[in-house]
Design a protein around this motif. Structure first.
Motif, PDB file in Angstrom:
ATOM      1  N   GLY A 303      72.048  23.488  49.396  1.00  0.00           N
ATOM      2  CA  GLY A 303      72.683  24.650  48.810  1.00  0.00           C
ATOM      3  C   GLY A 303      73.959  24.506  48.016  1.00  0.00           C
ATOM      4  N   HIS A 304      74.542  23.327  47.513  1.00  0.00           N
ATOM      5  CA  HIS A 304      75.581  22.969  46.868  1.00  0.00           C
ATOM      6  C   HIS A 304      75.523  23.730  45.452  1.00  0.00           C
ATOM      7  CE1 HIS A 304      76.196  19.406  49.826  1.00  0.00           C
ATOM      8  NE2 HIS A 304      76.825  20.504  50.207  1.00  0.00           N
ATOM      9  N   MET A 305      74.248  23.827  44.864  1.00  0.00           N
ATOM     10  CA  MET A 305      74.076  24.240  43.739  1.00  0.00           C
ATOM     11  C   MET A 305      72.697  24.618  43.547  1.00  0.00           C
ATOM     12  SD  MET A 305      73.660  20.640  41.201  1.00  0.00           S
ATOM     13  CE  MET A 305      74.946  20.018  41.358  1.00  0.00           C
ATOM     14  N   LEU A 306      72.440  25.608  42.489  1.00  0.00           N
ATOM     15  CA  LEU A 306      71.275  26.271  42.085  1.00  0.00           C
ATOM     16  C   LEU A 306      71.071  25.781  40.742  1.00  0.00           C
ATOM     17  CD1 LEU A 306      71.804  29.518  43.886  1.00  0.00           C
ATOM     18  CD2 LEU A 306      70.549  27.600  44.869  1.00  0.00           C
ATOM     19  N   SER A 307      69.723  25.808  40.380  1.00  0.00           N
ATOM     20  CA  SER A 307      69.232  25.684  39.062  1.00  0.00           C
ATOM     21  C   SER A 307      68.991  27.245  38.412  1.00  0.00           C
ATOM     22  CB  SER A 307      68.064  24.965  39.027  1.00  0.00           C
ATOM     23  OG  SER A 307      68.383  23.867  39.217  1.00  0.00           O
ATOM     24  N   ARG A 308      69.553  27.708  37.295  1.00  0.00           N
ATOM     25  CA  ARG A 308      69.198  28.792  36.597  1.00  0.00           C
ATOM     26  C   ARG A 308      68.319  28.626  35.465  1.00  0.00           C
ATOM     27  NH1 ARG A 308      73.739  33.390  35.898  1.00  0.00           N
ATOM     28  NH2 ARG A 308      71.788  34.396  35.705  1.00  0.00           N
ATOM     29  N   ILE A 309      67.238  29.052  35.564  1.00  0.00           N
ATOM     30  CA  ILE A 309      66.204  28.743  34.404  1.00  0.00           C
ATOM     31  C   ILE A 309      65.826  30.010  33.745  1.00  0.00           C
ATOM     32  CG2 ILE A 309      64.063  27.588  34.007  1.00  0.00           C
ATOM     33  CD1 ILE A 309      64.715  26.326  36.690  1.00  0.00           C
ATOM     34  N   LYS A 310      65.785  29.943  32.529  1.00  0.00           N
ATOM     35  CA  LYS A 310      65.309  31.106  31.666  1.00  0.00           C
ATOM     36  C   LYS A 310      64.039  30.701  30.786  1.00  0.00           C
ATOM     37  CE  LYS A 310      68.130  33.388  29.204  1.00  0.00           C
ATOM     38  NZ  LYS A 310      69.148  33.879  27.964  1.00  0.00           N
TER      39      LYS A 310
END
Length: 561
Positions: A303-310
């Motif tokens: 959970g250290h990072m999340l990928s934001r994808i469009k």
């Protein structure tokens, strides 16, 4: 009259031209926003995370993750787009901290439901408890191979609201998948098929008995077979959620690397070109890469990072026409904690800490490290192997082996160097049991040489060995090992003699690419859990006035240059 008609015609033409410049709203590409998470591993709380991004001149260490902060980030992003979809790429549970592991990871599954997770691929760690436990975690109930943990947090466990996907895990007899292969979700009026897959090598990294009767198929072939079926349902946008990964030296937030390496790359290259986005996991790396025309992402772990994808999806064809992705560090304080999830986390802590805070024993040092010298032995590896041997002595054990990846964290002590139950559980979270078997001296020698097969030593490290067992090895220029001077309690190993060997049930099944253990005979399934053998060893050493944790005076494994 002619002039008036001419004016009207000109106005109509200008209107038509304007229409060409700005297509109607129902013809503009649909913007679909995704958030992806992988390899959470039951990390409900924030943990330390060190990273170097594109803009960083030196590594940064922050507290990152935690379901309360993740929920806060998602809440903020959903204000921007209420149809945002949260998806995963496996290992949501398994190899978890005690806060989750002691309750069969049920609090993590409940937390993921609160976060609004829609679907995730299964990961190899979802199979840690075998097929039966994975299906229980999906569908609910208390009939579990871990009865001491299941339904202990809540008396009635209802199962996950999100869906596990696995297109390439099938029954050996029928060829039918045990989980759905895909799920079609809709946002902004367009359909997107999320297809799940787990690494085909899962059978090498989980306990064999738990996956008996299952086959793990080629990932790309399993995905490609589905596309005609999906197209027949009017779907043209395909996203692969795959629990397999790669690696790159490119920073986690650089768009886009072209040097991705590892087992994931050939999978992506063999996918149908219509699969424009691959969300990956397993390797615990953060990256934003392109393999051909396909964007491939991963968001590190815990959970250290999340990928934001469009995704931009053409409304007429239903196909993905553009992908934009970025990785975001979920630093504590960057997003206000979501109150309901924060309250749930507090309740889990309160329930858990009463049990986890119980002292076990005093050790000799504040921290016993799982890190070794290169791929050789570690102080904690020695300790766990010794604990395994002590527990297995009633079954005639003479030597014990431990796989390094089965030791998940350093053994940390609290004030006075006292180890708590929670700290011990963090070290050995799998709940494996001990098996004692017969192997000949020749088989043991072959076992030691198998440690360097196909360069796997670079990933898994050497087996850790118990006190009294020593050997030396030399590597030639091609990485081939020669093992020599193998001794047990000072006596040279006799190839013709039979020895009693203790290991955990993961290794006993030949996993981690050690097939020799599967050939062991005269097996005794002790039923002793590895965590119980560890805590009993720590207690006994303290009682003897020799607290555990110091490295041996002489190494047990020695490399000859």
């Amino acid at each position: 009259m002619k002039s008036s008609l001419h004016t009207l015609a000109l106005a109509a033409a200008l209107t038509a031209l304007a229409g060409c410049a700005t297509p109607p709203a129902d013809r503009a590409p649909a913007e679909i926003n995704l958030v992806a998470i992988n390899d959470l591993h039951g990390n409900l709380e924030a943990t330390k995370f060190t990273y170097t991004g594109v803009a960083d001149k030196a590594p940064r260490t922050v507290m990152a993750g935690g379901i309360d902060t993740i929920a806060g980030a998602l809440q903020q992003w959903r204000r921007e787009d209420s149809e945002l979809l949260l998806v995963g790429a496996g290992d949501m549970v398994g190899a978890s901290p005690a806060l989750s592991a002691m309750w069969a990871d049920e609090p993590t599954i409940a937390a993921l439901d609160m976060l609004g997770l829609a679907v995730t691929s299964a990961g190899n760690h979802e199979f840690d408890g075998g097929r039966k436990e994975l299906l229980r975690q999906q569908h609910g109930g208390c009939d579990s191979p871990r009865p001491d943990k299941a339904c202990q947090f809540d008396a009635a466990y209802g199962g996950a609201k999100f869906g596990y996907l696995a297109a390439n895990v099938v029954e050996a007899d029928s060829g039918k998948t045990i989980l759905p292969a895909y799920r079609i979700l809709e946002a902004k009026g367009v359909k997107i098929a999320f297809i799940g897959a787990v690494l085909k090598g899962t059978a090498d990294v989980v306990v064999a008995s738990g996956i008996a009767g299952l086959r793990f198929l080629d990932e790309a072939e399993a995905v490609n077979r589905l596309l005609p079926e999906l197209r027949a349902q009017g779907v043209g946008a395909f996203v692969l959620l795959v629990h397999e990964g790669g690696r790159t030296v490119t920073p986690f937030d650089q768009q886009y690397c072209d040097n991705l390496e590892g087992d994931l790359v050939p999978i992506v290259k063999r996918l149908d070109p219509a699969v424009k986005l691959v969300i990956s996991g397993h390797s615990h790396k953060g990256y934003l890469c392109r393999v051909g025309d396909t964007v491939v992402t991963q968001a590190q772990m815990g959970g250290h990072m999340l990928s934001r994808i469009k995704l931009m999806v053409d409304r007429q064809s239903g196909k993905i026409v553009d992908v934009d992705a970025r990785n975001v560090v979920i630093e504590q304080g960057a997003y206000p904690a979501e109150p309901k999830v924060a309250a749930y986390l507090a309740s889990v802590r309160e329930r858990s800490n009463r049990e986890l805070a119980k002292p076990v024993a005093r050790i000799a040092v504040p921290t016993v490290s799982r890190s070794g010298d290169g791929a050789d032995e570690s102080a904690l590896g020695n300790l766990v192997a010794d604990a395994t041997l002590m527990a297995a002595l009633p079954y005639g054990a003479q030597v014990a082996f431990m796989n390094r990846d089965g030791i998940r964290q350093h053994l940390e002590a609290g004030p006075g160097n006292v180890v708590s139950k929670g700290q011990a559980l963090a070290t050995l979270p799998f709940g494996n049991t001990l098996v004692v078997m017969d192997l000949t001296g020749a088989q043991l020698r072959t076992l030691l040489e198998q440690q360097w097969v196909a360069d796997k030593v670079q990933v898994r490290g050497l087996l850790q060995v118990s006190e009294g067992f020593t050997y030396r090895y030399r590597l030639d220029a091609n990485g081939k090992a020669t093992v020599s001077d193998v001794t047990l309690n000072g006596a040279p190993l006799d190839d013709g003699a039979t020895y009693r060997v203790a290991v955990n049930n993961f290794l006993a099944g030949g996993n981690d690419a050690f097939p020799m253990f599967a050939k062991g005979t005269n097996r005794a399934e002790t039923g002793i859990r590895d965590i119980d053998s560890l805590t009993a060893f720590l207690v006994r050493r303290e009682q003897e006035g020799k607290p555990a944790g110091l490295p041996p005076a002489q190494p047990r494994i020695r490399r000859i240059q």
